[in-house]
Design a protein around this motif. Structure first.
Motif, short mmCIF file in Angstrom:
data_model
loop_
_atom_site.label_atom_id
_atom_site.label_comp_id
_atom_site.label_asym_id
_atom_site.label_seq_id
_atom_site.Cartn_x
_atom_site.Cartn_y
_atom_site.Cartn_z
N ASN A 317 47.80 21.15 17.34
CA ASN A 317 47.01 20.97 16.12
C ASN A 317 45.67 21.69 16.17
OD1 ASN A 317 48.92 19.28 14.84
ND2 ASN A 317 48.17 17.51 15.97
N TRP A 323 48.80 26.52 11.70
CA TRP A 323 48.57 26.22 10.29
C TRP A 323 48.77 27.46 9.43
CZ3 TRP A 323 48.77 21.29 10.25
CH2 TRP A 323 48.27 20.55 11.33
N GLU A 339 49.30 23.62 -4.03
CA GLU A 339 49.29 22.16 -3.85
C GLU A 339 50.10 21.72 -2.64
OE1 GLU A 339 52.37 20.45 -6.94
OE2 GLU A 339 51.37 22.24 -7.77
N TYR A 342 47.55 22.94 0.67
CA TYR A 342 46.11 22.72 0.65
C TYR A 342 45.62 22.04 1.93
CZ TYR A 342 46.54 17.71 -0.35
OH TYR A 342 46.81 16.38 -0.27
N LYS A 343 46.45 21.19 2.55
CA LYS A 343 46.03 20.52 3.79
C LYS A 343 45.84 21.54 4.91
CE LYS A 343 48.26 16.07 2.83
NZ LYS A 343 49.27 15.09 3.28
N GLN A 344 46.81 22.45 5.07
CA GLN A 344 46.68 23.50 6.09
C GLN A 344 45.48 24.40 5.80
OE1 GLN A 344 49.42 22.58 4.41
NE2 GLN A 344 51.32 23.16 5.48
N LEU A 346 42.71 23.53 4.22
CA LEU A 346 41.50 22.79 4.53
C LEU A 346 41.24 22.78 6.03
CD1 LEU A 346 39.19 21.03 3.50
CD2 LEU A 346 40.70 19.04 3.68
N ILE A 347 42.28 22.65 6.81
CA ILE A 347 42.13 22.66 8.27
C ILE A 347 41.59 24.01 8.74
CG2 ILE A 347 43.41 22.63 10.46
CD1 ILE A 347 45.24 20.52 9.18
#
Length: 368
Positions: A317, A323, A339, A342-344, A346-347
């Motif tokens: 991680n 990512w 959508e 977006y998590k990847q 943001l990371i």
């Protein structure tokens, strides 16, 4: 800003005059794409096989011909004894042996069943599994032709469907992987080495006493590599579409924007390395060993992360390539929108800010 752009222009000329750097920056993506596309494909074709046919009837001859005429197999040996199978494997002459028992056709027609033994060389388990699956599929196709119109009582029918990559092309996997590895290696390595080179040559002090702020001097050295890495992304995508016949299923604009973000992440990591080390050899070693190996292992490109022990899954991680590879595959292969990634994203943004903040702090400490 005029002074900043003047520094950027100067760095561009430095890079363009360095033939070796240009070969690495622009030649490496082309070479890796060609190697993975044509030489290092995960598809297994033209595998040599051995045949041991105790029946020698019309059915076995048809199956042998089908195996030999397929793109996956080439009948290398016709054996007469089971002892010859092990010798063929020991010499590395075949990847699989096919054994037809006696009265194969008679059992198939009268008893509605017959056995075929497939023996694979499991010293390479992945290849062996793929080869046996190919042979099993060819045998199933033949069986369906023979008994296709006959309905057996209590029959379970299995229907398979491959989403996103129905032709099972290996390029759908390695193009995102190659993009990830190239950007990680070139972005971090070239930035760190170029700045450390100034330290070794003693010219960094001259740059730092210029009218521009020291931090902007460092950023100006990273801008040319930002542009050239982005050119690499465009080059890889062009080769993927026009050379390897791999379409871009999702938004090209989103893919380029995410690639730009990942380039900023790798450049920030390169800047952090440049503030820690004082020699090009150390910077190169950290880039090749410290970045490339984790990128290969923990990105999910070469090895499934789900198969790793829990501690290694947790460790993956903190590797940016995991990512970005997930983002590229989602957009390019699956055609997903922002959508879904977006998590990847943001990371990667957080990682970029952390790397950049740490490099700025370390750089200021060094100046103090």
């Amino acid at each position: 800003m005029k002074i900043f752009f003047a520094f950027v222009k100067k760095e561009f000329w430095h890079v363009l005059r360095d033939t070796r750097s240009l070969i690495i920056l622009l030649g490496l993506p082309v070479m890796m794409m060609l190697l993975f596309g044509f030489a290092l494909s995960s598809e297994v074709k033209n595998s040599n096989i051995a045949i041991l046919d105790f029946s020698k009837d019309a059915a076995t001859k048809k199956l042998i011909d089908r195996l030999d005429q397929s793109q996956y197999f080439s009948v290398r040996h016709i054996l007469t004894d089971e002892k010859q199978i092990e010798q063929a494997f020991k010499k590395g002459e075949v990847r699989m042996a096919v054994i037809f028992p006696q009265n194969f056709e008679s059992g198939l027609m009268h008893n509605k069943k017959a056995q075929v033994r497939l023996i694979g060389d499991a010293s390479d388990p992945n290849t062996s599994n793929i080869v046996i699956n190919y042979a099993s599929a060819i045998i199933r196709d033949y069986q369906n032709e023979v008994f296709g119109l006959q309905k057996m009582p209590y029959q379970i029918s299995v229907e398979t469907r491959m989403l996103y990559n129905p032709q099972l092309k290996s390029s759908y996997n390695f193009v995102p992987g190659v993009m990830t590895l190239i950007l990680m290696l070139l972005g971090a390595m070239m930035t760190s080495v170029s700045i450390v080179k100034e330290k070794e040559m003693g010219t960094m002090e001259i740059l730092l006493v210029s009218p521009m702020k020291p931090l902007m001097v460092i950023f100006s050295k990273a801008v040319p590599y930002l542009v050239l890495c982005f050119v690499d992304v465009v080059l890889i995508l062009l080769m993927a579409v026009f050379v390897l016949d791999m379409p871009i299923a999702g938004s090209l604009v989103l893919l380029l924007a995410e690639s730009l973000l990942f380039i900023l992440t790798t450049l920030s990591l390169g800047l952090l390395v440049s503030t820690i080390v004082d020699s090009q050899q150390v910077a190169m070693f950290i880039s090749l060993v410290g970045f490339l190996m984790p990128a290969l292992i923990f990105s999910g490109f070469m090895f499934p992360i789900e198969n790793m022990p829990k501690p290694m899954q947790v460790m993956s991680n903190i590797v940016p390539t995991k990512w970005y590879y997930s983002i590229v595959r989602a957009i390019m292969v699956k055609g997903l929108r922002f959508e879904y990634v977006y998590k990847q994203t943001l990371i990667l943004v957080v990682m970029t800010v952390v790397f950049l903040g740490a490099s700025i702090k370390k750089f200021n400490v060094r100046l103090g």
